[in-house]
Design an enzyme around this catalytic site. Structure first.
Site, short mmCIF file in Angstrom:
data_model
loop_
_atom_site.label_atom_id
_atom_site.label_comp_id
_atom_site.label_asym_id
_atom_site.label_seq_id
_atom_site.Cartn_x
_atom_site.Cartn_y
_atom_site.Cartn_z
N ASP A 27 0.31 53.98 10.22
CA ASP A 27 0.60 54.65 8.95
C ASP A 27 1.95 54.22 8.38
O ASP A 27 2.87 53.88 9.12
CB ASP A 27 0.58 56.17 9.18
N ASN A 29 2.21 52.05 5.44
CA ASN A 29 2.18 50.79 4.70
C ASN A 29 2.60 50.97 3.24
O ASN A 29 3.35 50.15 2.70
CB ASN A 29 0.76 50.20 4.70
N ARG A 40 1.32 48.81 -3.18
CA ARG A 40 0.93 49.34 -1.86
C ARG A 40 0.17 48.31 -1.04
O ARG A 40 0.30 48.26 0.19
CB ARG A 40 0.04 50.58 -2.05
N GLU A 74 -11.65 59.76 4.94
CA GLU A 74 -10.95 60.39 3.81
C GLU A 74 -10.26 59.35 2.92
O GLU A 74 -9.89 59.66 1.78
CB GLU A 74 -9.90 61.38 4.32
N ASN A 75 -10.09 58.12 3.43
CA ASN A 75 -9.38 57.10 2.65
C ASN A 75 -10.17 56.62 1.42
O ASN A 75 -9.62 55.95 0.55
CB ASN A 75 -8.99 55.91 3.52
N ARG A 78 -8.77 57.21 -2.15
CA ARG A 78 -7.69 56.40 -2.74
C ARG A 78 -8.18 55.68 -3.98
O ARG A 78 -9.38 55.56 -4.22
CB ARG A 78 -7.18 55.42 -1.70
C1 IPE Z 1 -4.44 58.02 8.56
O1 IPE Z 1 -3.45 57.82 7.62
C2 IPE Z 1 -5.53 57.00 8.40
C3 IPE Z 1 -5.19 55.63 8.77
C4 IPE Z 1 -4.05 55.22 9.24
C5 IPE Z 1 -6.25 54.67 8.60
P1 IPE Z 1 -3.46 58.54 6.20
O2 IPE Z 1 -2.27 58.01 5.48
O3 IPE Z 1 -4.78 58.37 5.55
O4 IPE Z 1 -3.28 60.08 6.60
P2 IPE Z 1 -2.68 61.27 5.75
O5 IPE Z 1 -3.37 61.27 4.44
O6 IPE Z 1 -1.21 61.03 5.61
O7 IPE Z 1 -2.95 62.48 6.59
C1 IPE Z 2 -1.76 53.37 6.43
O1 IPE Z 2 -0.75 53.29 5.49
C2 IPE Z 2 -2.93 52.45 6.11
C3 IPE Z 2 -4.15 53.13 5.71
C4 IPE Z 2 -4.32 54.42 5.67
C5 IPE Z 2 -5.27 52.28 5.34
P1 IPE Z 2 -0.78 54.15 4.18
O2 IPE Z 2 -1.48 53.38 3.11
O3 IPE Z 2 -1.35 55.50 4.44
O4 IPE Z 2 0.75 54.26 3.84
P2 IPE Z 2 1.54 55.55 3.32
O5 IPE Z 2 1.25 56.64 4.28
O6 IPE Z 2 1.00 55.84 1.96
O7 IPE Z 2 2.97 55.14 3.32
MG MG Z 3 -0.53 57.21 5.09
#
Ligand code: IPE
Ligand code: IPE
Ligand code: MG
Length: 246
Positions: A27, A29, A40, A74-75, A78
Site C-alpha cells: 500500500d 503507491n 497515481r 473493493e479496488n 477507483r
Molecule cells: C489494500 O489497499 C488493497 C491492496 C493493496 C491491493 P487499499 O489502498 O485498497 O486499502 P484501503 O482503501 O486504504 O483500506
Molecule cells: C496500493 O497503493 C496499490 C493498490 C491498491 C492497487 P494505493 O494505490 O492504495 O496507494 P495509496 O494508498 O492511495 O497511497
Molecule cells: Mg491504498
C-alpha cells in the site's frame, strides 16, 4: 533445487525460525506518486521494483510462501483510468517477469474471483504463468488479484451449498478446503506498508493468528531490508495461539 545464497547481512535473524508464509499488503503507491507530483499510476509502476526486491529477499531468507495483495474486490471503486491501468500493468508484469521467476524456482499462484470483472486476457496470462511454473518448489508466490477475504468465504459457502454438504458436516476443515488455495498454509507474518493499520479485506480466514507488522514506508520504497526488519520483529513476538505458556 536452487537454494539462494544470502547476499546481504541477515544479522539478527534466526534461520531456524523464518516464517513459512509471509503476506504483504502493498500500500501507498498513490501517496508516493503524489509526493512527487506524479500521477497515481506512476506509483504503481514504481511498486514493481519493490515487489521484485521483496521476492529476492524472501528467496534469500528461504521463505516458502509469499503472498501479495495486488488488487482487491473493493479496488473497482477507483477511477476507471486507474483500474484500466492496473489491469494492463499486471498483465505486462506477468508477461515480462514469468521467465525470471521460473528460473528462480518460483511457483506462481493466483487467489481471487475469476468469474467476475477480470479481463479475459489477464486471466489467460495468469493461467500461463501458473502452468509454466507449476512444478517449481523453491517458493510459492501468490498474487491476490480481484481478491476479497469476504468474497473468498462467500465463495466457499456457495460451494458447500452446491455440493449439498449437510450442516452437521460443516466444520473449519470443510470451509478451509474450499478456499481459493486450500493447500496454502496460514500466513505467519503479515506486513502492511504506508502507515495504515488495517487489513482491508485481505486473507480474513487465513490471518486468524498471523503476526501483524505495520511500517510507515510507502510500498514503492519498500526493499528486502524492510522485509528482513519485519522478520526480526516477527521473531521477537511470542505466538500463543490462545494457549498458556508452559
Ligand atoms: C489494500 O489497499 C488493497 C491492496 C493493496 C491491493 P487499499 O489502498 O485498497 O486499502 P484501503 O482503501 O486504504 O483500506
Ligand atoms: C496500493 O497503493 C496499490 C493498490 C491498491 C492497487 P494505493 O494505490 O492504495 O496507494 P495509496 O494508498 O492511495 O497511497
Ligand atoms: Mg491504498
Amino acid at each position: 533445487m536452487a537454494r539462494y545464497r544470502p547476499r546481504v547481512d541477515l544479522d539478527g535473524i534466526d534461520p531456524n525460525r523464518i516464517p513459512a508464509h509471509i503476506a504483504c499488503v502493498m500500500d501507498g503507491n498513490g501517496r508516493w506518486a503524489r509526493k512527487r507530483g506524479l500521477p497515481r499510476t506512476e506509483g504503481h509502476a514504481a511498486g514493481e521494483e519493490a515487489l521484485f526486491d521483496t521476492v529476492e529477499g524472501a528467496l534469500e531468507l528461504g521463505v516458502k510462501w509469499l503472498t501479495v495483495y495486488a488488487f482487491s474486490t473493493e479496488n473497482w471503486k477507483r477511477p476507471p483510468d486507474e483500474v484500466r491501468y492496473l489491469m494492463g500493468f499486471n498483465e505486462s508484469i506477468l508477461t515480462r517477469r514469468r521467465d525470471e521467476l521460473n528460473e528462480r524456482g518460483v511457483r506462481m499462484c493466483f487467489a481471487g474471483r475469476r468469474d467476475w470483472r477480470v479481463p479475459k486476457r489477464l486471466l489467460k496470462r495468469m493461467d500461463e504463468a501458473a502452468a509454466l511454473t507449476a512444478s517449481n518448489r523453491t517458493m510459492t508466490f501468490t498474487i491476490a488479484f480481484n481478491y476479497g477475504g469476504r468474497a473468498e468465504i462467500v465463495d466457499a459457502v456457495r460451494q458447500l451449498v452446491d455440493e449439498r454438504v449437510p450442516a452437521s458436516k460443516i466444520d473449519e476443515k470443510a470451509i478451509r478446503s474450499r478456499l481459493y488455495l486450500p493447500d496454502m498454509p496460514d500466513p505467519d507474518l503479515m506486513i502492511r506498508t504506508s502507515g495504515e493499520f488495517r487489513i482491508s479485506n485481505f486473507l480474513l480466514w487465513e490471518m486468524a493468528y498471523s503476526e501483524l507488522v505495520f511500517t510507515e514506508v510507502l510500498w514503492p520504497d519498500f526493499r528486502r531490508d524492510h522485509l528482513f526488519e519485519a522478520v526480526r520483529e516477527f521473531q521477537r513476538r511470542d505466538r500463543r495461539f490462545g494457549a498458556v505458556e508452559e
